[in-house]
Design a protein around this motif. Structure first.
Motif, mmCIF file in Angstrom:
data_model
loop_
_atom_site.group_PDB
_atom_site.id
_atom_site.type_symbol
_atom_site.label_atom_id
_atom_site.label_comp_id
_atom_site.label_asym_id
_atom_site.label_seq_id
_atom_site.Cartn_x
_atom_site.Cartn_y
_atom_site.Cartn_z
ATOM 1 N N ASN A 36 -11.962 75.784 31.950
ATOM 2 C CA ASN A 36 -12.370 76.664 30.853
ATOM 3 C C ASN A 36 -11.573 77.960 30.850
ATOM 4 O O ASN A 36 -11.472 78.619 29.826
ATOM 5 N N GLU A 37 -11.001 78.321 31.996
ATOM 6 C CA GLU A 37 -10.250 79.559 32.105
ATOM 7 C C GLU A 37 -8.773 79.389 31.744
ATOM 8 O O GLU A 37 -8.042 80.362 31.673
ATOM 9 N N GLY A 38 -8.314 78.163 31.546
ATOM 10 C CA GLY A 38 -6.924 77.933 31.159
ATOM 11 C C GLY A 38 -6.299 76.773 31.913
ATOM 12 O O GLY A 38 -6.946 76.085 32.690
ATOM 13 N N MET A 39 -5.002 76.587 31.659
ATOM 14 C CA MET A 39 -4.248 75.509 32.299
ATOM 15 C C MET A 39 -4.052 75.807 33.785
ATOM 16 O O MET A 39 -3.901 76.962 34.174
ATOM 17 N N ALA A 40 -4.021 74.760 34.579
ATOM 18 C CA ALA A 40 -3.735 74.918 36.000
ATOM 19 C C ALA A 40 -2.235 75.118 36.184
ATOM 20 O O ALA A 40 -1.423 74.626 35.404
ATOM 21 N N ARG A 41 -1.895 75.831 37.206
ATOM 22 C CA ARG A 41 -0.485 76.010 37.550
ATOM 23 C C ARG A 41 -0.083 74.823 38.418
ATOM 24 O O ARG A 41 -0.692 74.559 39.457
ATOM 25 N N ILE A 42 0.922 74.089 37.963
ATOM 26 C CA ILE A 42 1.380 72.908 38.697
ATOM 27 C C ILE A 42 2.479 73.347 39.659
ATOM 28 O O ILE A 42 3.510 73.879 39.233
ATOM 29 N N LEU A 43 2.266 73.133 40.950
ATOM 30 C CA LEU A 43 3.247 73.506 41.961
ATOM 31 C C LEU A 43 4.144 72.318 42.263
ATOM 32 O O LEU A 43 3.682 71.177 42.331
ATOM 33 N N ASP A 44 5.410 72.598 42.480
ATOM 34 C CA ASP A 44 6.353 71.540 42.804
ATOM 35 C C ASP A 44 6.450 71.281 44.300
ATOM 36 O O ASP A 44 7.072 70.322 44.723
#
Length: 192
Positions: free
Chosen positions: A143-151
């Protein structure tokens, strides 16, 4: 007001102002949920043919981690998938409440009602070809936004000594910068 008085005030106010700026920045950046996700592993194993002539098989698997690295709970964390069929066999660790729903586009998603601060879960999938992890893997959002995808897999946190040393050095550096900006402003005002 003499130059010595102004310089004394600048020396007193610079560390206080820089500490307040650093504290405000830290409060702003860390005082909210921050959901991250990364691929832990992906593999395929060929099971050999048996001695009685039964053909072997190939099995694929991958694991993702989803974590809330912020200081507030993340609500309605959704792991969406890239296939419109039933999800492959999966295991979630540690055990946590979740549901499997279908989003409006028809893709299945795993929904976690809440991820508390500093909580991390792993989702492991097991499936057979021709399905690949790139087809199963979708997006992660809350609900707070997109997740940060780590490489890459995150590294261990530095020790408290390193964290405190960095904070102290940043405060000293910020104080020096604020002091010299204040001195430059005074010089510009007095030179005109």
């Amino acid at each position: 007001m003499s130059m010595d008085t102004i310089e004394a005030w600048a020396k007193l106010l610079a560390p206080i102002m820089s500490a307040l700026l650093i504290a405000g920045f830290k409060w702003y950046t860390e005082g909210r949920p921050r959901v991250i996700s990364y691929l832990v592993q992906s593999w395929g194993v060929r099971i050999p043919d048996s001695s009685d002539g039964t053909l072997g098989a190939v099995v694929h698997s991958h694991t993702i981690a989803v974590a809330n690295t912020g200081r507030k709970p993340a609500t309605a964390v959704r792991v969406t998938h890239g296939i419109k069929q039933t999800l492959p066999a999966l295991a979630i660790h540690p055990p946590i409440q979740y549901s499997i729903e279908t989003n409006p586009e028809g893709y299945p998603q795993i929904v976690f009602p809440v991820l508390v601060p500093k909580q991390q879960i792993t989702i492991s999938y097991l499936y057979f070809p021709p399905l690949l992890y790139s087809q199963v893997l979708g997006t992660v959002l809350s609900n707070e936004g997109m997740a940060r995808i780590l490489d890459v897999v995150p590294m261990a946190r530095p020790s408290r000594f390193v964290s405190w040393s960095t904070s102290i050095l940043a405060t000293i550096g910020g104080s020096v910068i604020v002091y010299w900006i204040f001195r430059l402003a005074i010089w510009l005002v007095l030179s005109t």
